[in-house]
Design an enzyme around this catalytic site. Structure first.
Site, mmCIF file in Angstrom:
data_model
loop_
_atom_site.group_PDB
_atom_site.id
_atom_site.type_symbol
_atom_site.label_atom_id
_atom_site.label_comp_id
_atom_site.label_asym_id
_atom_site.label_seq_id
_atom_site.Cartn_x
_atom_site.Cartn_y
_atom_site.Cartn_z
ATOM 1 N N HIS A 196 26.111 44.314 33.030
ATOM 2 C CA HIS A 196 25.737 43.609 34.268
ATOM 3 C C HIS A 196 24.556 42.676 34.016
ATOM 4 O O HIS A 196 23.482 42.808 34.611
ATOM 5 C CB HIS A 196 25.405 44.621 35.374
ATOM 6 C CG HIS A 196 26.541 45.538 35.725
ATOM 7 N ND1 HIS A 196 27.676 45.097 36.387
ATOM 8 C CD2 HIS A 196 26.725 46.865 35.500
ATOM 9 C CE1 HIS A 196 28.505 46.112 36.560
ATOM 10 N NE2 HIS A 196 27.968 47.191 36.026
ATOM 11 N N TYR A 231 28.352 49.482 30.064
ATOM 12 C CA TYR A 231 28.167 48.541 31.162
ATOM 13 C C TYR A 231 26.862 47.785 30.922
ATOM 14 O O TYR A 231 25.847 48.371 30.542
ATOM 15 C CB TYR A 231 28.078 49.280 32.505
ATOM 16 C CG TYR A 231 29.395 49.846 32.984
ATOM 17 C CD1 TYR A 231 30.456 49.020 33.335
ATOM 18 C CD2 TYR A 231 29.576 51.226 33.107
ATOM 19 C CE1 TYR A 231 31.660 49.540 33.771
ATOM 20 C CE2 TYR A 231 30.781 51.751 33.544
ATOM 21 C CZ TYR A 231 31.820 50.902 33.873
ATOM 22 O OH TYR A 231 33.018 51.413 34.306
ATOM 23 N N ALA A 240 22.156 51.766 42.373
ATOM 24 C CA ALA A 240 22.783 50.916 41.357
ATOM 25 C C ALA A 240 23.706 51.675 40.408
ATOM 26 O O ALA A 240 24.355 51.047 39.566
ATOM 27 C CB ALA A 240 21.705 50.199 40.549
ATOM 28 N N ASN A 241 23.767 52.978 40.511
ATOM 29 C CA ASN A 241 24.719 53.745 39.688
ATOM 30 C C ASN A 241 25.356 54.833 40.545
ATOM 31 O O ASN A 241 25.259 56.025 40.264
ATOM 32 C CB ASN A 241 24.037 54.346 38.447
ATOM 33 C CG ASN A 241 22.867 55.249 38.779
ATOM 34 O OD1 ASN A 241 22.194 55.070 39.790
ATOM 35 N ND2 ASN A 241 22.602 56.230 37.930
ATOM 36 N N VAL A 267 32.071 43.088 47.194
ATOM 37 C CA VAL A 267 32.498 41.837 46.579
ATOM 38 C C VAL A 267 32.181 41.833 45.093
ATOM 39 O O VAL A 267 31.249 42.505 44.638
ATOM 40 C CB VAL A 267 31.831 40.623 47.260
ATOM 41 C CG1 VAL A 267 32.232 40.548 48.718
ATOM 42 C CG2 VAL A 267 30.310 40.694 47.137
ATOM 43 N N LEU A 268 32.967 41.073 44.331
ATOM 44 C CA LEU A 268 32.759 40.990 42.890
ATOM 45 C C LEU A 268 33.199 39.625 42.390
ATOM 46 O O LEU A 268 34.283 39.147 42.727
ATOM 47 C CB LEU A 268 33.574 42.075 42.165
ATOM 48 C CG LEU A 268 33.564 42.001 40.631
ATOM 49 C CD1 LEU A 268 32.180 42.346 40.089
ATOM 50 C CD2 LEU A 268 34.620 42.917 40.030
ATOM 51 N N ASP A 271 24.784 46.302 41.445
ATOM 52 C CA ASP A 271 24.725 46.141 39.990
ATOM 53 C C ASP A 271 24.761 44.672 39.585
ATOM 54 O O ASP A 271 24.259 44.300 38.522
ATOM 55 C CB ASP A 271 25.901 46.864 39.324
ATOM 56 C CG ASP A 271 25.609 48.331 39.054
ATOM 57 O OD1 ASP A 271 24.466 48.646 38.718
ATOM 58 O OD2 ASP A 271 26.525 49.150 39.187
ATOM 59 N N ARG A 315 26.061 60.925 33.849
ATOM 60 C CA ARG A 315 27.263 60.672 33.064
ATOM 61 C C ARG A 315 26.914 60.608 31.566
ATOM 62 O O ARG A 315 25.744 60.563 31.191
ATOM 63 C CB ARG A 315 27.915 59.364 33.515
ATOM 64 C CG ARG A 315 28.541 59.416 34.888
ATOM 65 C CD ARG A 315 28.998 58.049 35.371
ATOM 66 N NE ARG A 315 27.885 57.166 35.678
ATOM 67 C CZ ARG A 315 28.009 55.903 36.083
ATOM 68 N NH1 ARG A 315 29.217 55.369 36.203
ATOM 69 N NH2 ARG A 315 26.942 55.172 36.353
ATOM 70 N N LYS A 333 25.432 53.401 31.289
ATOM 71 C CA LYS A 333 24.634 52.374 31.950
ATOM 72 C C LYS A 333 23.994 51.434 30.942
ATOM 73 O O LYS A 333 23.924 51.697 29.749
ATOM 74 C CB LYS A 333 23.555 53.025 32.826
ATOM 75 C CG LYS A 333 24.107 53.711 34.061
ATOM 76 C CD LYS A 333 24.986 52.788 34.899
ATOM 77 C CE LYS A 333 24.227 51.624 35.505
ATOM 78 N NZ LYS A 333 25.128 50.687 36.232
ATOM 79 N N GLU A 336 32.383 45.913 31.941
ATOM 80 C CA GLU A 336 32.781 45.298 33.212
ATOM 81 C C GLU A 336 33.448 43.936 33.067
ATOM 82 O O GLU A 336 33.986 43.419 34.051
ATOM 83 C CB GLU A 336 31.576 45.182 34.161
ATOM 84 C CG GLU A 336 30.545 44.129 33.807
ATOM 85 C CD GLU A 336 29.494 44.591 32.827
ATOM 86 O OE1 GLU A 336 28.533 43.836 32.595
ATOM 87 O OE2 GLU A 336 29.624 45.720 32.283
#
Length: 373
Positions: free
Chosen positions: A96, A94, A299-300, A239-240, A270, A15, A75, A118
């Protein structure tokens, strides 16, 4: 403002922070945009496409970090990128941070203004800059899980949707948010037997109404998790907790009791992962096996479909980037409390409560931190 776009360097990440049309939009607002040569190659955007949009190509990432007032990435910055950040420079990407103390330490030391995609919020309590990638990851999680179930990839050899006269695979989705809903949609579409667990009855009710009787909804308890996970062929962790580490819902004790050749896909990796046996993997080596259970913990994940992901991401990041560039970061954050929620690190201070709590830093209110610059 000079906006800079380096080439992503995380393993197999294709990306890019800005597409050429996004560059054109920033330039039309009077901003300058510099792009590292080859940054758009993963989405089929040549250097000449960026130049035609009004951008300037520079040969190295070091040139981007040296000259840009705001660096836009996808990232989290890798160690060599963090070393190039400078005081008062804006990093918009992002992050994290909760499960990543080393990155957090480096960002604090840099003195940069770090805004995490995020944790930006909206009026509905959602996470609009995370949602598009959650949609992609949710849909990819089923594709990845179906592939991992094939015996040639270490799985039990079950076709996800079965065929006439042969039962489909049992898929369990933990979490009914954006990731979970998209995973359910694809899994049901492929003909799987799908169950979702969540601890919010309103979420379960919404999913039940949307998908109808094809979906089994179960209120999440320790007992329900144990029963459903150990009976599943494919478990998707979706879940988040905003800004914080993901809770470890599937324990190491459960995994040996799962069906041999079953698959765990940890979309929460992540944020540290929601399975105790998870550790981050890459697109080049996406899986590993623990107690005869295949783990997919890339993780991506959206980086596997960079054209779709970059287009979706730019749709939501560009308006915020324009606000920062046009107004300046102080005014943009003062005007928009939702964008302000994205501020995680500012001038050596931690400005996100969840990150501060997880990693043992003092929390400083965002506007107070900005005022100290």
């Amino acid at each position: 403002m000079i906006v800079g776009v380096p080439k992503e360097i995380k393993v197999a990440e294709r990306r890019v922070g800005l597409k050429p049309p996004s560059v054109r939009e920033l330039v039309s607002h009077g901003q300058d945009v510099i792009i590292e040569s080859g940054a758009g190659s993963g989405i089929g955007a040549a250097d000449t496409d960026y130049e035609a949009a009004g951008g300037t190509i520079v040969p190295l990432a070091a040139d981007v970090f040296a000259d840009a007032d705001m660096v836009m990435k996808v990232k989290e910055p890798q160690a060599q990128e963090r070393a190039m950040l400078r005081k008062d420079q804006i990093l918009f990407t992002y992050l994290h941070l909760a499960p990543d103390p080393e990155q957090t330490k480096d960002l604090v030391a840099s003195g940069a203004i770090c805004i995490a995609y995020e944790t930006v919020t909206d009026n509905n309590g959602g996470l609009p800059l995370l949602a598009p990638m959650s949609q992609v990851a949710g849909r990819l999680s089923v594709q990845a899980g179906a592939t991992a179930l094939e015996s040639v990839h270490g799985g039990s050899g079950i076709l996800l949707g079965g065929i006439a006269g042969v039962a489909p695979a049992k898929v369990v989705v933990i979490g009914g948010g954006v990731v979970g809903e998209n995973a359910i949609d694809v899994a049901l579409g492929m003909g799987a037997d799908v169950t979702v667990l969540d601890n919010d009855v309103d979420v379960l009710g919404r999913l039940g109404r949307h998908f109808g009787p094809a979906l089994t909804t179960i209120y999440s308890t320790a007992t329900a998790l144990d029963e459903e996970v150990t009976a599943a062929d494919l478990v998707i962790g979706a879940v988040l907790v905003k800004g914080a580490r993901a809770p470890k819902l599937v324990t190491a004790e459960m995994v040996p009791r799962m069906r041999p050749g079953s698959v765990l896909v940890d979309v929460a990796i992540d944020q540290g992962g929601c399975f105790e046996t998870s550790h981050a993997t890459t697109h080049t080596e996406p899986t590993y096996v623990v107690d005869e259970t295949v783990h997919y913990c890339v993780a991506n994940m959206p980086g596997a479909v960079p054209k779709t992901s970059t287009a979706a991401l730019n749709t939501v990041t560009l308006p915020r980037a324009l606000a920062i560039a046009d107004k300046g970061v102080h005014q943009a954050l003062a005007d928009d409390p939702h964008l302000r929620n994205g501020l995680n690190v500012c001038g050596g201070l931690i400005t996100d409560k969840a990150v501060a709590s997880e990693l043992g830093y003092a929390y400083v209110e965002p506007m107070e931190a900005l005022a100290s610059l």
